[in-house]
Design an enzyme around this catalytic site. Structure first.
Site, PDB file in Angstrom:
ATOM      1  N   ARG A 133      -4.994  -1.824   8.889  1.00 32.87           N
ATOM      2  CA  ARG A 133      -6.195  -2.623   8.606  1.00 32.87           C
ATOM      3  C   ARG A 133      -5.882  -3.696   7.579  1.00 32.87           C
ATOM      4  O   ARG A 133      -4.872  -3.630   6.880  1.00 32.87           O
ATOM      5  CB  ARG A 133      -7.361  -1.740   8.145  1.00 32.87           C
ATOM      6  N   SER A 148      -7.673  -5.422  -5.059  1.00 31.75           N
ATOM      7  CA  SER A 148      -8.737  -5.985  -4.220  1.00 31.75           C
ATOM      8  C   SER A 148     -10.082  -5.893  -4.938  1.00 31.75           C
ATOM      9  O   SER A 148     -10.247  -5.110  -5.879  1.00 31.75           O
ATOM     10  CB  SER A 148      -8.811  -5.221  -2.889  1.00 31.75           C
ATOM     11  N   HIS A 187       2.319   3.655  -9.035  1.00 27.64           N
ATOM     12  CA  HIS A 187       2.067   2.244  -9.358  1.00 27.64           C
ATOM     13  C   HIS A 187       3.245   1.654 -10.139  1.00 27.64           C
ATOM     14  O   HIS A 187       3.638   0.513  -9.931  1.00 27.64           O
ATOM     15  CB  HIS A 187       0.767   2.100 -10.155  1.00 27.64           C
ATOM     16  N   ARG A 229       0.237   7.788  -2.484  1.00 29.38           N
ATOM     17  CA  ARG A 229       0.821   8.821  -1.622  1.00 29.38           C
ATOM     18  C   ARG A 229       2.299   9.026  -1.912  1.00 29.38           C
ATOM     19  O   ARG A 229       2.805  10.139  -1.818  1.00 29.38           O
ATOM     20  CB  ARG A 229       0.588   8.448  -0.145  1.00 29.38           C
ATOM     21  N   LEU A 289      10.267 -20.662  -5.129  1.00 30.74           N
ATOM     22  CA  LEU A 289       9.420 -19.728  -4.372  1.00 30.74           C
ATOM     23  C   LEU A 289       8.021 -19.786  -4.965  1.00 30.74           C
ATOM     24  O   LEU A 289       7.861 -19.760  -6.190  1.00 30.74           O
ATOM     25  CB  LEU A 289       9.961 -18.292  -4.505  1.00 30.74           C
ATOM     26  N   GLU A 297     -12.459  -4.467  -3.838  1.00 35.73           N
ATOM     27  CA  GLU A 297     -12.943  -3.097  -3.581  1.00 35.73           C
ATOM     28  C   GLU A 297     -12.254  -2.075  -4.505  1.00 35.73           C
ATOM     29  O   GLU A 297     -12.758  -0.967  -4.679  1.00 35.73           O
ATOM     30  CB  GLU A 297     -12.681  -2.703  -2.113  1.00 35.73           C
ATOM     31  N   ASP A 319       0.826  -1.206   0.000  1.00 37.04           N
ATOM     32  CA  ASP A 319       0.000   0.000   0.000  1.00 37.04           C
ATOM     33  C   ASP A 319       0.865   1.263   0.000  1.00 37.04           C
ATOM     34  O   ASP A 319       1.986   1.257   0.500  1.00 37.04           O
ATOM     35  CB  ASP A 319      -0.913  -0.034   1.236  1.00 37.04           C
TER      36      ASP A 319
END
Ligand code: IPE
Ligand code: IPE
Ligand code: MG
Length: 253
Positions: free
Chosen positions: A200, A75, A47, A34, A141, A77, A30
């Site tokens: 969160r 996500s 990004h 910003r 991995l 959302e 995240d």
């Protein structure tokens, strides 16, 4: 700050210097927007930079001895974002597959997708399937890419499939539910990292993360480097995982 003695971080970067390396690390990447805003750049630059950053984190994961890395890239959302940003995030995934698949494959990375392919552009769906199929035999991995992923959505799908399979209520156990999730067959994450100072889950691995250790850092994702990653692992080594038991019980084990 003067007067505050800070523990000197161990930067030896060798797995041997850790008592335990988390087998499965999940990251909520995240803070791209910003990061860009801070520099007067468009969100797209954030990004882009965040995507570049993945390379060193993947390399570090292998070096540190992490077996499974799950990254939250889009996500359920995130569809609420402006159309052009959603389109950009789709294009970025496509570009990463086009550009990196060969090298990831050569380096033994097994790519898996967690989330709903339905709803994603068809060409992207094909590329994701191809990336997973091409790398299916790799075992250095496991890279789980959470894209169009939502923890609640995942549970809804699991319940639908369980009902469709005609499973009797008394056969529904925690293990059975786990086996119907996208992460079926994989151990739960030991450590979940979230960058950018948010505290969160944002619908990430809500079932699988029930006993994970959480690590939060104010650092924005594009700046989350190998050293920051190492710091998260060092921090994890200071945690006492009780799984409901007492310290005395743990000492006797
Ligand atoms: C994370 O960065 C990337 C995605 C969610 C796709 P953000 O885009 O959420 O960046 P912020 O939180 O706005 O800074
Ligand atoms: C979580 O970040 C999703 C990803 C990192 C892909 P968001 O930026 O979408 O989370 P919220 O909306 O701030 O909770
Ligand atoms: Mg965000």
């Amino acid at each position: 700050m003067p007067g505050i003695i800070k523990e000197k971080p161990d930067m030896s970067f060798t797995p041997e210097s850790l008592v335990r390396v988390p087998r499965h690390v999940a990251i909520i990447m995240d803070g791209n927007g910003r990061w860009a805003k801070q520099r007067g750049l468009p969100r797209s630059a954030g990004h882009q930079q965040g995507t570049e950053n993945l390379r060193q984190i993947l390399k570090a994961a292998v070096e540190f001895g992490v077996e499974i890395l799950t990254i939250y890239a889009f996500s359920t959302e995130n569809w609420k974002r402006p159309r052009h940003e959603v389109a950009l995030l789709m294009r970025i995934l496509e570009m990463v597959i086009d550009r990196e698949l060969r090298e990831l494959n050569e380096n033994g990375v097994q790519i898996r997708h967690i989330g709903e392919l339905d709803g994603m552009p068809e060409r992207l769906q094909r590329k994701v399937r191809e990336a997973c199929a091409t790398t299916a035999q790799n075992d250095r991995l496991i890279l789980n890419v959470a894209f169009n992923y939502g923890g609640r959505d995942e549970i809804v799908h699991a319940v639908q499939h369980i009902i469709q399979a005609g499973i009797a209520p008394e056969s529904v156990t925690e293990d059975l539910i786990s086996s119907y999730l996208y992460t079926s067959g994989l151990p739960d994450p030991d450590l979940i990292i979230r960058t950018s100072g948010e505290f969160r889950l944002s619908n990430f691995l809500i079932w699988q993360g029930s006993y994970s250790e959480y690590y939060y850092t104010p650092v924005y994702w594009p700046d989350f480097n190998k050293q920051e990653f190492w710091q998260a692992l060092v921090d994890y080594n200071h945690r006492k995982r009780r799984f409901g038991k007492t310290d005395d019980q743990l000492e006797q084990e």
